[in-house]
Design an enzyme around this catalytic site. Structure first.
Site: not given
Length: 301
Positions: A146, A171
């Site tokens: 990501s 995250y």
């Protein structure tokens, strides 16, 4: 939009592909294209009812198998059954992920939920499927990163993020760990002369089911923020292209990393993506690998 598209995926007939989290979002788009090109696709999903629905929508040579990456028992059971039914695995797409912005939660094994699901579960799965991957002629492992990994930092003194927990930070850390794992896996495969290729990809900002779920704890405000996200994200079919390229392009080499080319790697055609300095650091890779082995009890390479 020009560049690499799904039309360039070569014939996948005779190949067995495992896609985690394949019942929706990026995983569903990836599994659909692989099946369309003739692969036998294993939808590795936590919710088998949702997996069955996805299989009906995909068509082709598709099967559904239960896999909960937040449980090492589930990972081991999945891998054991795969070894019996599919002793050769040509492709493993470590796609599944969870994104939480609420309070800290843990897996069945006591790991911080995002790290445990996104990174440690896939670490264990890859290790337990390594014999099957090694039996293939030209196997690949694709790890889903990501853009959030670029602003993250792994604190090995508090890898489970017990102190000062924040969901968004957790995250990013989990995706940094996933990225570090994919690169360290490549180094170790090369060191032993393995033919398995470890490549990475990230989807930029893509409209998946993760974003609205991440905002659920914010109530009405969360719904507004989730709706606003629709305006700045790209379709899931476009977001899946980087991982499809990493999985199927014959020119891919170990350690290659793909993502969108436009607007700070948030959208657009597929190109070579940029790694953070920490992600590319072999010392970080070595330390994370040791920690993952100790935590999961899965040791390989």
């Amino acid at each position: 939009m020009t560049g690499w598209t799904a039309d360039r995926i070569p014939d996948q007939r005779g190949r067995v592909a495992v896609v985690t989290g394949a019942n929706s979002g990026l995983g569903l788009a990836t599994a659909t294209e692989l099946a369309r090109r003739g692969a036998r696709v294993v939808l590795a999903v936590r919710n088998t009812a949702a997996g069955d629905d996805a299989a009906r929508r995909i068509g082709g040579d598709v099967e559904v198998r239960e896999l909960d990456l937040a449980s090492l028992d589930s990972v081991r059971e999945f891998a054991a059954r795969m070894a019996v039914d599919h002793p050769v695995v040509d492709l493993l797409v470590n796609n599944a992920g969870i994104e939480l912005l609420g309070p800290r939660r843990t897996t069945a094994d006591g790991f911080e939920l995002q790290l445990g699901t996104n990174a440690l579960g896939h670490f264990a799965l890859t290790g337990l499927l390594l014999d099957g991957l090694g039996a293939a002629r030209a196997a690949r492992v694709v790890s889903l990163s990501s853009i959030t990994h670029k602003n993250a930092h792994l604190d090995f003194d508090d890898l489970q993020f017990v102190r000062g927990y924040r969901g968004t930070t957790a995250y990013g850390r989990s995706k940094l760990a996933t990225t570090v794992f994919g690169l360290e896996l490549d180094r170790r495969l090369r060191a032993v002369g393995s033919s398995i290729v470890s490549a990475l990809a990230h989807p930029g900002l893509t409209r998946t089911n993760l974003t609205p779920k991440a905002w659920e704890h914010r109530g009405r405000v969360g719904k507004v923020l989730a709706m606003a996200g629709l305006l700045v994200t790209q379709p899931v079919e476009q977001g899946a292209l980087p991982q499809l390229r990493a999985a199927t392009d014959p020119a891919v080499r170990g350690g290659d990393f793909f993502g969108p080319a436009g607007l700070g790697e948030t959208r657009g055609r597929v190109t070579n993506a940029k790694l953070s300095r920490e992600a590319a650091d072999p010392a970080v890779g070595k330390e994370l690998w040791a920690a993952a082995e100790q935590l999961t009890g899965v040791r390989f390479l």
